[in-house]
Design an enzyme around this catalytic site. Sequence first.
Site, mmCIF file in Angstrom:
data_model
loop_
_atom_site.group_PDB
_atom_site.id
_atom_site.type_symbol
_atom_site.label_atom_id
_atom_site.label_comp_id
_atom_site.label_asym_id
_atom_site.label_seq_id
_atom_site.Cartn_x
_atom_site.Cartn_y
_atom_site.Cartn_z
ATOM 1 C CB CYS A 1 -0.875 -0.047 1.183
ATOM 2 S SG CYS A 1 -2.074 -1.196 1.151
ATOM 3 C CG ASP A 2 1.970 5.290 -2.348
ATOM 4 O OD1 ASP A 2 3.289 5.260 -2.556
ATOM 5 O OD2 ASP A 2 1.502 6.444 -2.501
ATOM 6 C CE LYS A 3 3.343 8.646 4.520
ATOM 7 N NZ LYS A 3 2.077 9.826 4.424
ATOM 8 C CB THR B 1 -2.823 4.679 -1.024
ATOM 9 O OG1 THR B 1 -2.545 4.989 -2.302
ATOM 10 C CG2 THR B 1 -3.692 3.300 -1.105
ATOM 11 C CE LYS C 1 6.452 4.389 -4.004
ATOM 12 N NZ LYS C 1 5.191 5.184 -4.200
#
Length: 795
Positions: free
Chosen positions: A317-319, A322, A531
């Site tokens: 999960c991208d913080k 998101t 990433k």
Amino acid sequence: MVIEFLNIEAAKVMSSEQICSALQCSLNGLNTTEAQLRQQQFGFNQIEEKKQYWILHFLHYFWGPIPWMIEFAAILSAILHHWSNLAIILALLLVNGAVGFWEERQAGNAIAALKQKLSLKSLVKRNGQWLELPSAELVPGDLIRIRLGNIIPADIKLTEGDYLSVDQSTLTGESLPVGKKVGDIAYSGSTVKQGEMQAIVIAIGTRTFFGKTAQLVEAAETPSHFQQAVLQIGHYLIYISLILALIITAVQLIRHAQFIELVQFVLVLIVASIPVAMPAVLSVTMALGALKLSRKKAFVTKLESIEEIAGIDILCCDKTGTLTQNKLKLQEPCLFRDGDVGTLLTCGCLASKAENQDPIDLAILNGYTQELKTFQQIHFTPFDPLSKRTQATIVAPEGNTFYVTKGAPQIILSLCSPDSLFEGEVQAQIQALAAKGFRTLGVASSADSQSWQFLGLLALSDPLRDDAKETIERAQGHGLQIKMITGDNVVIAQEIAQQLHIGNRICLAKEIQPEKISEYNGFAEVFPEHKYSIIKDLQKQSHIVGMTGDGVNDAPALKQADVGIAVSGASDAARSAASLVLTAPGLSVIIHAIEEARCIFERMNSYAIYRIAETIRIMLFMVLCIVVYNFYPVTALMIILLALLNDLPIMTIIYDNTLVNQSPVKWNMRRVLTISTALGITGVIETFLLIILAKTYFLFSPEELQSFIFLKLSIAGHLTLFVARTKNAFFVRPYPSPILLGAIIATQCVASCIVGFGIFVTAIAWINIFYLWIYALVWMFIEDGIKRMLYTIHD
């Protein structure tokens, strides 16, 4: 004139003069001739897209194990002048190819979306004059001017001006704008929020930070597990077909059978062995699942992703944007000694200016709802990296003038000349707030702009999405490991991770050890290439990885991930690279997608077991009949009728009821092939035993025996589907859906009528049809017991 490419890292520590020397330019810009020569060397400032001729791409769908088998059957049909068979086979081949081609054409293009992100025009100094030129014509060494609202068109070195405030969140994941000054590097694709400066272009196109992201997107590719499963099934059936074809060919040649009859039988055998409907059934199953997801505001861009979603075991999960709202919010202010919260908030708002659209100012103004129109702001000095504060001159309702300031707490404290005890209290509170991931601002006021009074601290944070915690808990309940990825520092990452109960093992991106990557709960200070490599490293450890994101920086990882999920409000690049696009805010729809995907997977798994079992049952039985009895158990017409009666109602399996697995699921081909082979061989035994009984007790003629075997293959085939559709006993929940049950009953009634009334085949007595149904039902229980035993062994 040949100019060397300038490395971004080297450019960071070089002065403007050194940059000019390396790029053979000056702070007065280039002339037209120099720009043209550089364009010849460096090319245009754009991201090139690799293109493939559509006809070659279309032909690709006719190359592979299953297409080869169908094509071979078509060739044999043409040789034998079976034109109706040829037409049906070619139609199936073309439809399968056209559907696959169209689906992929609709998937979107991440490279095109990234290209659209580049600004269209730039203010460039050429021949000593400022001109507005297409950004694609920029070359290294150009002098450009950037200002509020511009999208930076290339990687640049800032040479002149006061400061810039740059939003590079979609590139680096940083949730706050970044201050830039003379000598700093600014990246292509960033947006200018405040200020105006001049700069030298040092990198263009794919050489930029932005361009490298685009190249990663283009390079990112992961094979579909669905495609791998279909290939494995295709290979398995090819090997069986070849072995059985060789056996029957050898036997018939020894018996001096006519060559044309032998070719005809091999053709029937191959057509019977090809799971022609399998790709269509599996694709339609996924397509209807995608339609259901779209009603929940989740759109699938690649059908194969439905199956991949079911198997996700790690969700990255991208913080920013998101898990959090990507929107600063004012938190509870901090007071000291005799401080007043109203005074603190009022002065904080008066030291802000809404017109500047600064996210910090807007967060403070939106966080305090008291009416401030009675105060008049007569002068405002915006934040800059040197002073690290804003200041405003205010006229109070009573008519007196006073001054307010806000900014870095240490700077504001130094203005107030506090005693060491008071300063220690403030510093301790700053550290405590930082440990929670908050950004702090000091606020002070003055009557004469010389003697300042410290009013307190304002705390700002990027709050969690309302449904983030619940979604994470539900995801973990479905057997998913959650890993948070952010461009923010470790302190903020750990605080967010603790709030979400993800875990506190947060690793700096530059310190990641690939062999331990699955042990971390999250990663901080992450850049796009990090990433991308994080996803790759997790996939190397046999994980099926989902990745959520919303920015340009997420695009490479979104495409590389088995399931890339673009959240609501995502950039065009992220949406194009993703395989699942959310159009409603929040992540809860991901859980619905996982549940639906696991139901779809169970249907596909059930169908694959059934179809392989049926192929083995028919092929092996026919070969054994030829070898043992020198007898064709069914005619070519019966083979066509079986295909119609079996494959058409099988399409209703896409509506079947299934259980939702509480853990990730994926193709276990060893289990699929073992169970389907066991069911297929069991079917051969029961059918061969039926021939013995028929020859011994019923005394059928050869034509009646063919009708009897045809009906048995039809009835037993669909009863096997009831067995294969669930891991549990076939007579317990979940029961077959009404449409599946109705379709099977209807087709088997048709099959019974064909044999009972002698339509296209030789008729047999209805009492014998009744005995056949009883016989098939008894063997259904035997098959079910074998299936459950094998699931117990392989689970």
